[in-house]
Design a protein around this motif. Structure first.
Motif, PDB file in Angstrom:
ATOM      1  N   ARG A  40     -36.247  11.831  69.328  1.00 30.96           N
ATOM      2  CA  ARG A  40     -34.805  11.576  69.429  1.00 30.96           C
ATOM      3  C   ARG A  40     -34.282  11.137  68.075  1.00 30.96           C
ATOM      4  NH1 ARG A  40     -31.246   7.398  70.235  1.00 30.96           N
ATOM      5  NH2 ARG A  40     -29.368   7.922  71.423  1.00 30.96           N
ATOM      6  N   ASN A  41     -33.203  11.768  67.646  1.00 34.72           N
ATOM      7  CA  ASN A  41     -32.524  11.368  66.412  1.00 34.72           C
ATOM      8  C   ASN A  41     -31.456  10.343  66.788  1.00 34.72           C
ATOM      9  OD1 ASN A  41     -30.806  11.153  64.175  1.00 34.72           O
ATOM     10  ND2 ASN A  41     -31.239  13.253  63.522  1.00 34.72           N
ATOM     11  N   PRO A  42     -31.665   9.067  66.443  1.00 32.63           N
ATOM     12  CA  PRO A  42     -30.702   8.036  66.869  1.00 32.63           C
ATOM     13  C   PRO A  42     -29.328   8.206  66.238  1.00 32.63           C
ATOM     14  CG  PRO A  42     -32.313   7.134  65.319  1.00 32.63           C
ATOM     15  CD  PRO A  42     -32.774   8.513  65.655  1.00 32.63           C
ATOM     16  N   ARG A  43     -29.245   8.878  65.106  1.00 29.24           N
ATOM     17  CA  ARG A  43     -27.958   9.062  64.430  1.00 29.24           C
ATOM     18  C   ARG A  43     -27.082  10.072  65.162  1.00 29.24           C
ATOM     19  NH1 ARG A  43     -26.088  12.508  60.698  1.00 29.24           N
ATOM     20  NH2 ARG A  43     -28.124  13.500  60.492  1.00 29.24           N
ATOM     21  N   THR A  44     -27.708  11.164  65.651  1.00 34.13           N
ATOM     22  CA  THR A  44     -26.932  12.226  66.303  1.00 34.13           C
ATOM     23  C   THR A  44     -27.118  12.252  67.818  1.00 34.13           C
ATOM     24  OG1 THR A  44     -28.758  13.799  66.002  1.00 34.13           O
ATOM     25  CG2 THR A  44     -27.106  13.681  64.243  1.00 34.13           C
ATOM     26  N   SER A  45     -28.043  11.403  68.317  1.00 30.50           N
ATOM     27  CA  SER A  45     -28.366  11.388  69.760  1.00 30.50           C
ATOM     28  C   SER A  45     -28.842  12.755  70.249  1.00 30.50           C
ATOM     29  CB  SER A  45     -27.160  10.913  70.587  1.00 30.50           C
ATOM     30  OG  SER A  45     -26.863   9.572  70.272  1.00 30.50           O
ATOM     31  N   THR A  46     -29.505  13.500  69.378  1.00 33.17           N
ATOM     32  CA  THR A  46     -30.063  14.796  69.766  1.00 33.17           C
ATOM     33  C   THR A  46     -31.587  14.687  69.860  1.00 33.17           C
ATOM     34  OG1 THR A  46     -30.140  15.486  67.452  1.00 33.17           O
ATOM     35  CG2 THR A  46     -28.203  16.140  68.739  1.00 33.17           C
ATOM     36  N   PHE A  47     -32.169  15.648  70.575  1.00 34.59           N
ATOM     37  CA  PHE A  47     -33.616  15.702  70.726  1.00 34.59           C
ATOM     38  C   PHE A  47     -34.139  16.973  70.037  1.00 34.59           C
ATOM     39  CE2 PHE A  47     -32.085  13.132  74.207  1.00 34.59           C
ATOM     40  CZ  PHE A  47     -33.019  12.110  74.285  1.00 34.59           C
ATOM     41  N   SER A  48     -35.360  16.869  69.511  1.00 30.81           N
ATOM     42  CA  SER A  48     -36.032  18.020  68.920  1.00 30.81           C
ATOM     43  C   SER A  48     -37.508  17.948  69.298  1.00 30.81           C
ATOM     44  CB  SER A  48     -35.879  18.033  67.395  1.00 30.81           C
ATOM     45  OG  SER A  48     -36.420  16.852  66.832  1.00 30.81           O
ATOM     46  N   LEU A  49     -38.229  19.059  69.093  1.00 32.02           N
ATOM     47  CA  LEU A  49     -39.652  19.075  69.410  1.00 32.02           C
ATOM     48  C   LEU A  49     -40.402  18.095  68.523  1.00 32.02           C
ATOM     49  CD1 LEU A  49     -40.312  22.901  69.887  1.00 32.02           C
ATOM     50  CD2 LEU A  49     -39.973  21.165  71.658  1.00 32.02           C
TER      51      LEU A  49
END
Length: 262
Positions: free
Chosen positions: A62-71
């Motif tokens: 989880r990218n806390p800056r953008t609230s997105t998830f990646s593998l």
């Protein structure tokens, strides 16, 4: 009926987790939870629990800056474990075929077995005048440019165990080679990172040789092209060298070797 029994065999939690991982692609490298939920067929609360579980296990990040998830790295690790289990011939054969096509030269893969090198794969260029070696052919490591490159990751003590005598046999009992001379040549090859062997072993045939590394950064094999000339023309040398280097990097990557950023 058969489909019903098949569905009963499924593990729902595993199926949902894999559905979420498969939602990522080349075009969708980062996704918000809302985007993930739209792409999978499951209740929102279930999707949230699955995302949290995959994140906790390192399969999602989880990218806390953008609230997105990646593998996450654990997905990559699974991929590398599989790739590293593949044989160099399995991953290398299509690469040397491509190298043959772009270079117009016969291409080979070879490995070391003690003091011998063994050709494990080869492809011939159309209309090649070179007398081709066969898969399985053995040649003395110290008498070939491919062999010299295969020696580049062994220590001096290993080298002396391999060659305990100060003089090494020549071709068909001919002139012998000094062991220290060979060692110095190998160290120069190691520092250079490749060998251009112009009629080193067979008169009238030159070769360009690069190492192939495995995931532990050891030399697993070498890749080469053979050129029917005493000396490679300077106008062709740089282009051919780039093609062989690219093929070597490609196979090394397939074997799990990660190039360190400089």
């Amino acid at each position: 009926m058969a489909e019903e029994q098949s569905n009963k065999s499924l593990v729902p939690g595993l199926e949902r987790g894999l559905q979420l991982l498969l939602a990522f692609s080349e075009q969708r490298r980062e996704l918000t939870f809302a985007e993930l939920h739209r792409l999978v067929d499951m209740p929102k609360a279930t999707a949230w629990r699955v995302v949290q579980t995959l994140t906790q296990m390192g399969f999602l990040e989880r990218n806390p800056r953008t609230s997105t998830f990646s593998l996450g790295m654990n997905v990559l690790r699974l991929g590398f474990e599989f790739i590293a289990s593949l044989d160099v011939v399995q991953v290398g054969q299509p690469v040397i075929e491509q190298l043959r096509d772009v270079s117009g030269c016969s291409s080979h893969l070879a490995i070391r077995d003690g003091r011998d090198l063994i050709y494990v794969a080869r492809v011939s260029a159309a209309g090649s005048r070179i007398n081709q070696v066969s898969v399985g052919t053995r040649l003395p490591v110290h008498r070939t440019s491919l062999g010299r490159m295969l020696l580049t990751d062994i220590r001096r003590d290993e080298f002396e165990l391999l060659y305990p005598h100060p003089r090494l046999p020549g071709e068909h009992g001919g002139d012998s080679l000094d062991r220290d001379t060979l060692w110095n040549m190998v160290q120069q090859d190691k520092g250079r990172g490749y060998v251009i062997g112009e009629s080193f072993y067979r008169h009238g045939i030159s070769s360009i040789v690069y190492p192939i590394f495995d995931r532990s950064a050891r030399v697993a094999a070498v890749i080469s092209i053979m050129i029917p000339t005493e000396e490679i023309p300077q106008t062709d040398r740089d282009r051919l060298q780039r093609e062989v280097a690219l093929a070597a990097r490609k196979i090394s990557g397939f074997l799990g070797y990660l190039v360190k950023a400089s």
